[in-house]
Write a protein that holds these residues in place. Structure first.
Motif, short mmCIF file in Angstrom:
data_model
loop_
_atom_site.label_atom_id
_atom_site.label_comp_id
_atom_site.label_asym_id
_atom_site.label_seq_id
_atom_site.Cartn_x
_atom_site.Cartn_y
_atom_site.Cartn_z
N LYS A 59 3.32 -13.16 -27.83
CA LYS A 59 4.38 -12.34 -27.12
C LYS A 59 4.36 -10.92 -28.05
CE LYS A 59 6.80 -15.88 -25.28
NZ LYS A 59 8.15 -16.62 -25.04
N CYS A 60 3.49 -10.16 -27.53
CA CYS A 60 3.39 -8.78 -28.20
C CYS A 60 3.81 -7.77 -27.10
CB CYS A 60 1.97 -8.46 -28.64
SG CYS A 60 1.88 -6.99 -29.69
N SER A 61 4.83 -6.91 -27.47
CA SER A 61 5.39 -6.07 -26.21
C SER A 61 5.21 -4.54 -26.86
CB SER A 61 6.63 -6.50 -25.88
OG SER A 61 7.47 -6.37 -26.90
N TRP A 62 5.44 -3.77 -25.80
CA TRP A 62 5.40 -2.28 -26.28
C TRP A 62 6.65 -1.70 -25.52
CZ3 TRP A 62 4.81 1.02 -22.26
CH2 TRP A 62 4.13 0.62 -21.18
N SER A 63 7.18 -0.59 -25.93
CA SER A 63 8.17 0.25 -25.42
C SER A 63 7.80 1.68 -25.79
CB SER A 63 9.66 -0.17 -25.66
OG SER A 63 9.86 -1.33 -25.13
N ILE A 64 8.17 2.72 -24.69
CA ILE A 64 8.22 3.98 -25.22
C ILE A 64 9.47 4.65 -24.94
CG2 ILE A 64 7.13 6.38 -24.29
CD1 ILE A 64 4.71 4.91 -23.36
N PHE A 65 9.80 5.26 -25.88
CA PHE A 65 11.38 5.98 -26.00
C PHE A 65 11.06 7.33 -26.06
CE2 PHE A 65 11.55 1.73 -27.71
CZ PHE A 65 12.87 1.21 -27.21
N ASP A 66 12.17 8.20 -25.48
CA ASP A 66 12.20 9.63 -25.51
C ASP A 66 12.90 10.12 -26.98
OD1 ASP A 66 14.98 9.17 -24.87
OD2 ASP A 66 14.81 10.18 -23.10
N GLU A 67 13.19 11.10 -27.08
CA GLU A 67 13.97 11.73 -28.29
C GLU A 67 15.32 11.15 -28.33
OE1 GLU A 67 12.68 15.81 -28.23
OE2 GLU A 67 12.02 15.33 -30.44
N GLY A 68 15.94 10.77 -27.12
CA GLY A 68 17.35 10.53 -27.16
C GLY A 68 17.48 8.86 -27.37
N LYS A 108 9.49 3.48 -20.39
CA LYS A 108 8.35 2.45 -20.19
C LYS A 108 8.47 1.18 -20.96
CE LYS A 108 5.07 3.64 -17.69
NZ LYS A 108 3.85 4.17 -16.85
N LYS A 109 7.87 0.02 -20.45
CA LYS A 109 7.58 -1.44 -21.41
C LYS A 109 6.52 -2.35 -20.80
CE LYS A 109 11.57 -3.67 -19.86
NZ LYS A 109 12.88 -4.37 -19.84
N GLY A 110 6.10 -2.93 -21.50
CA GLY A 110 5.03 -3.79 -20.96
C GLY A 110 4.72 -4.74 -22.22
N MET A 111 3.58 -5.61 -21.84
CA MET A 111 3.05 -6.70 -22.73
C MET A 111 1.65 -6.15 -23.10
SD MET A 111 5.57 -8.66 -23.00
CE MET A 111 4.81 -9.94 -24.04
N SER A 153 -8.34 -5.42 -28.03
CA SER A 153 -7.80 -4.36 -29.15
C SER A 153 -7.34 -2.95 -28.43
CB SER A 153 -8.98 -4.04 -30.15
OG SER A 153 -9.98 -3.49 -29.81
N THR A 154 -7.85 -2.61 -27.25
CA THR A 154 -7.72 -1.24 -26.77
C THR A 154 -6.67 -1.50 -25.37
OG1 THR A 154 -9.69 -0.48 -27.41
CG2 THR A 154 -8.59 0.80 -25.69
N HIS A 155 -5.59 -1.02 -25.21
CA HIS A 155 -4.57 -0.85 -24.10
C HIS A 155 -4.39 0.42 -23.59
CE1 HIS A 155 -4.22 -4.78 -26.00
NE2 HIS A 155 -3.94 -4.00 -27.24
N VAL A 156 -4.51 0.41 -22.46
CA VAL A 156 -4.20 1.72 -21.44
C VAL A 156 -2.84 1.87 -21.04
CG1 VAL A 156 -4.89 3.32 -19.75
CG2 VAL A 156 -6.72 2.04 -21.10
N ILE A 157 -1.90 2.78 -21.39
CA ILE A 157 -0.57 2.67 -20.85
C ILE A 157 -0.49 4.04 -19.98
CG2 ILE A 157 1.81 3.03 -21.27
CD1 ILE A 157 1.29 1.71 -23.89
N GLY A 158 -0.33 3.95 -18.68
CA GLY A 158 -0.23 5.25 -17.76
C GLY A 158 1.05 6.06 -17.93
N LEU A 159 0.95 7.34 -18.25
CA LEU A 159 2.23 8.20 -18.49
C LEU A 159 2.64 8.87 -17.35
CD1 LEU A 159 0.97 9.54 -21.87
CD2 LEU A 159 2.66 7.37 -21.45
N LEU A 184 6.24 5.11 -29.32
CA LEU A 184 5.71 4.01 -28.90
C LEU A 184 6.18 2.95 -30.12
CD1 LEU A 184 4.24 2.22 -27.11
CD2 LEU A 184 2.22 2.70 -28.80
N CYS A 185 6.87 1.96 -29.64
CA CYS A 185 7.27 0.90 -30.41
C CYS A 185 6.53 -0.33 -30.03
CB CYS A 185 8.77 0.56 -30.51
SG CYS A 185 9.74 1.74 -30.93
N VAL A 186 5.96 -0.98 -30.88
CA VAL A 186 5.09 -2.49 -30.62
C VAL A 186 5.84 -3.46 -31.51
CG1 VAL A 186 2.89 -3.60 -30.81
CG2 VAL A 186 3.05 -1.23 -30.07
N ILE A 187 5.99 -4.55 -30.85
CA ILE A 187 6.69 -5.49 -31.41
C ILE A 187 5.82 -6.95 -31.20
CG2 ILE A 187 8.76 -7.34 -31.24
CD1 ILE A 187 10.52 -4.85 -30.22
N ASP A 188 5.63 -7.42 -32.43
CA ASP A 188 4.35 -8.24 -32.45
C ASP A 188 5.08 -9.38 -33.64
OD1 ASP A 188 1.96 -9.87 -32.17
OD2 ASP A 188 0.79 -8.15 -33.15
#
Length: 83
Positions: free
Chosen positions: A29-38, A43-46, A51-57, A67-71
């Motif tokens: 269960k490894c997730s990621w989130s993208i946050f703005d400056e505020g 965006k979020k996903g798993m 080892s390479t992951h593509v996140i559409g912006l 980008l925060c990754v919780i592992d």
């Protein structure tokens, strides 16, 4: 007592309108989130296996983001800029 600690490296690269994330997860269960400056989550996903992951912006405006990754119990952060 000597503990073995696995250093996880989080590398980012922006190509076209994608964020390329190089990260080898250590838990299922490894997730990621993208946050703005505020601090707003945009965006979020798993992170799947590999080892390479593509996140559409797609609709994210130019600016600075985090980008925060919780592992498991580990939190990895990396700031990036969209031109």
């Amino acid at each position: 007592m000597n503990k073995s600690v696995r250093e996880m490296k989080l590398d980012l690269c922006i190509r076209m309108n994608d964020l390329i994330v190089s990260y080898l997860r250590s838990t299922e269960k490894c997730s990621w989130s993208i946050f703005d400056e505020g601090g707003v989550e945009l965006k979020k996903g798993m992170i799947q296996s590999g080892s390479t992951h593509v996140i559409g912006l797609g609709n994210i405006a130019p600016g600075f983001y985090q980008l925060c990754v919780i592992d498991g119990d580990q939190l990895h952060n990396s700031r990036f800029r969209l031109p």
